[in-house]
Scaffold this active site. Structure first.
Site, PDB file in Angstrom:
ATOM      1  N   GLU A 161      16.871 -27.982  30.229  1.00  0.00           N
ATOM      2  CA  GLU A 161      15.624 -27.308  29.850  1.00  0.00           C
ATOM      3  C   GLU A 161      15.672 -25.927  30.494  1.00  0.00           C
ATOM      4  OE1 GLU A 161      11.907 -28.917  31.229  1.00  0.00           O
ATOM      5  OE2 GLU A 161      10.809 -28.109  29.529  1.00  0.00           O
ATOM      6  N   HIS A 227       9.558 -24.054  24.824  1.00  0.00           N
ATOM      7  CA  HIS A 227       9.246 -22.870  25.654  1.00  0.00           C
ATOM      8  C   HIS A 227       9.437 -21.629  24.801  1.00  0.00           C
ATOM      9  CE1 HIS A 227       8.396 -24.652  29.571  1.00  0.00           C
ATOM     10  NE2 HIS A 227       9.246 -25.595  29.218  1.00  0.00           N
ATOM     11  N   ASN A 251       2.900 -27.939  24.211  1.00  0.00           N
ATOM     12  CA  ASN A 251       2.941 -27.269  25.506  1.00  0.00           C
ATOM     13  C   ASN A 251       3.999 -26.176  25.504  1.00  0.00           C
ATOM     14  OD1 ASN A 251       2.357 -30.490  26.502  1.00  0.00           O
ATOM     15  ND2 ASN A 251       0.961 -28.883  27.152  1.00  0.00           N
ATOM     16  N   ARG A 259      -3.611 -18.519   9.961  1.00  0.00           N
ATOM     17  CA  ARG A 259      -2.850 -17.444   9.305  1.00  0.00           C
ATOM     18  C   ARG A 259      -1.516 -17.187   9.992  1.00  0.00           C
ATOM     19  NH1 ARG A 259      -7.738 -15.589   7.130  1.00  0.00           N
ATOM     20  NH2 ARG A 259      -8.607 -14.769   9.057  1.00  0.00           N
ATOM     21  N   ASP A 306       8.343 -35.909  30.993  1.00  0.00           N
ATOM     22  CA  ASP A 306       8.403 -34.646  31.746  1.00  0.00           C
ATOM     23  C   ASP A 306       8.056 -34.910  33.218  1.00  0.00           C
ATOM     24  OD1 ASP A 306       8.867 -31.964  32.226  1.00  0.00           O
ATOM     25  OD2 ASP A 306       7.070 -31.241  31.200  1.00  0.00           O
TER      26      ASP A 306
HETATM   27 ZN   LIG Z   1       8.998 -27.696  29.985  1.00  0.00          ZN
END
Ligand SMILES: [Zn+2]
Length: 412
Positions: A161, A227, A251, A259, A306
């Site tokens: 990540e 992200h 997240n 739009r 997570d």
């Molecule tokens: Zn993350």
């Protein structure tokens, strides 16, 4: 190892539901499964009777940073033993050790340690006993399965990540270590990890991202969108390039607007892309999860934790990668107050999703066969079938865990 016979009132394979059934395990694998009148029990088998209980496959968590006070980036055998034995008590029997953004050198050091651990466990027939620290866990995590010496999740590989993420949507990832997508850096990571990277999270809008996605996919790595501040078209381009997964959906993503549907709109309307969701009631509001499930259906949403080092621990201060997180009432934040991972375990995520109205068998699939399938391990993990690893969880009618088995061991 002798044969174990596990009798249950109900089994979710989770492709189907079996009543009054039995599972036989031997040498870490499932050797038979079916109605108790149909399965021949060998003499000398050890019985485990789960009367009134539901047996499901062990959970597969493709996004987890730590547990039991340790972070995967410590990458020592002691830290990884503690993480794997802690999460197994909450029913997670396989994980992808997930890194956070750090310098290339630090990341390589961690990848090397994790890879050595995985390779050592592949070779070892009998895993050495783990000692689980006695702790009072935080919020809603009481009464996990008993700690037994050989109960431990298997690390199936690595989820990177970062560092190829958006500075605008970095969450708590340290900005200085965020890097432009680079095949050269990914090659360093692949070498350090002995080829064990299974997922890489990339922000598609950053220059070089599409090439890196193509490169990752060609080398057997699942390219995951996350992200990211990508708009709709940039996300579609990433999917075109081979991206098939998205991390902690909603997240650290550009918000949806009617739009400007952005990355969220693109993933919601693309059935080939799976979406991980952190179903802890903190990261995403329940109705937003219902929107996700209502739009994508139950077959493309995965439960992921997570989770950080704080998981299974009392409130306090912990490390995530190389920065500090402060945990209060089970919620992890960095020094600026931003959410920094979770203390979620997948048994709790399962209960949360079921409380939202998802049928139990579908919720079980989201924590088992769907994540296993995403990383191409569907026949071996996340399923109760002959030949699959004997990873399973025993659930009470109110979905509490009373027992867990990892590769044939640990069911007390
Ligand atoms: Zn993350």
């Amino acid at each position: 190892m002798p044969v174990t016979a596990i009798y249950a009132s109900r089994i979710f394979t989770p492709q189907e539901q079996l009543a009054d059934s039995v599972i036989l395990t031997e040498n870490g694998r499932i050797t038979a499964i079916g109605h108790r009148d149909e399965v021949k029990i060998p003499s000398g088998a050890i019985d485990y009777v789960a009367a009134g209980m539901t047996v499901v496959p062990g959970f597969v968590d493709v996004h987890i940073h730590g547990a039991g006070g340790h972070d995967v980036m410590e990458a020592t055998p002691a830290a990884l033993d503690c993480i794997t034995s802690t999460v197994a008590r909450y029913g997670t029997t396989s994980i992808l050790a997930t890194t956070v953004t750090a310098s290339v050198d630090e990341t390589c050091r961690s990848l090397q340690g994790i890879a050595e651990y995985i390779r050592a466990h592949e070779k070892r027939e009998n895993i050495e006993p783990n000692v689980v620290p006695g702790v009072e866990p935080n919020n809603d995590q009481q009464n996990p399965a008993p700690a037994t010496p050989d109960l431990a999740a298997e690390i199936l590989g690595i989820h990177l990540e970062g560092p190829f993420i958006s500075k605008a949507r970095r969450g708590v990832h340290p900005p200085d270590a965020i890097a432009r997508p680079s095949v050269e850096i990914l090659e360093k990571f692949r070498a350090a990890s002995d080829g064990l990277i299974r997922i890489i999270t990339i922000a598609p809008e950053i220059p070089g991202a599409l090439d890196l996605i193509r490169y990752a996919v060609t080398h057997g790595i699942v390219a995951s969108i996350g992200h990211t501040d990508a708009n709709f078209e940039q996300t579609q381009a990433a999917i075109q390039a081979g991206a098939r997964h998205s991390v902690h959906f909603y997240n650290a993503m550009r918000p949806f607007s009617h739009r400007d549907p952005g990355v969220i709109g693109a993933i919601l309307t693309e059935p080939d892309v799976t979406a991980e969701v952190i179903a802890d009631g903190i990261h995403v509001a329940g109705p937003a999860i219902q929107v996700l499930l209502g739009t994508k259906g139950f077959d493309t949403v995965l439960l992921a934790s997570d989770a950080t080092a704080a998981t299974g621990m009392p409130d306090g201060n912990f490390r995530l990668g190389n920065f500090e997180v402060i945990v209060k009432d089970g919620v992890c934040r960095n020094a600026e107050g931003k959410l920094a991972g979770s203390t979620l375990t997948l048994d709790r995520a399962l209960r949360y999703i079921v409380a939202l109205g998802v049928p139990l068998i579908d919720a079980v699939r989201m924590a088992t066969i769907l994540p296993a399938r995403r990383i191409s391990l569907a026949g071996k993990k996340g399923i109760l079938a002959v030949g699959a690893d004997a990873d399973l969880v025993v659930l009470t009618p109110d979905l509490r865990i009373v027992g867990a088995m990892t590769r044939g061991a640990g069911l007390a």
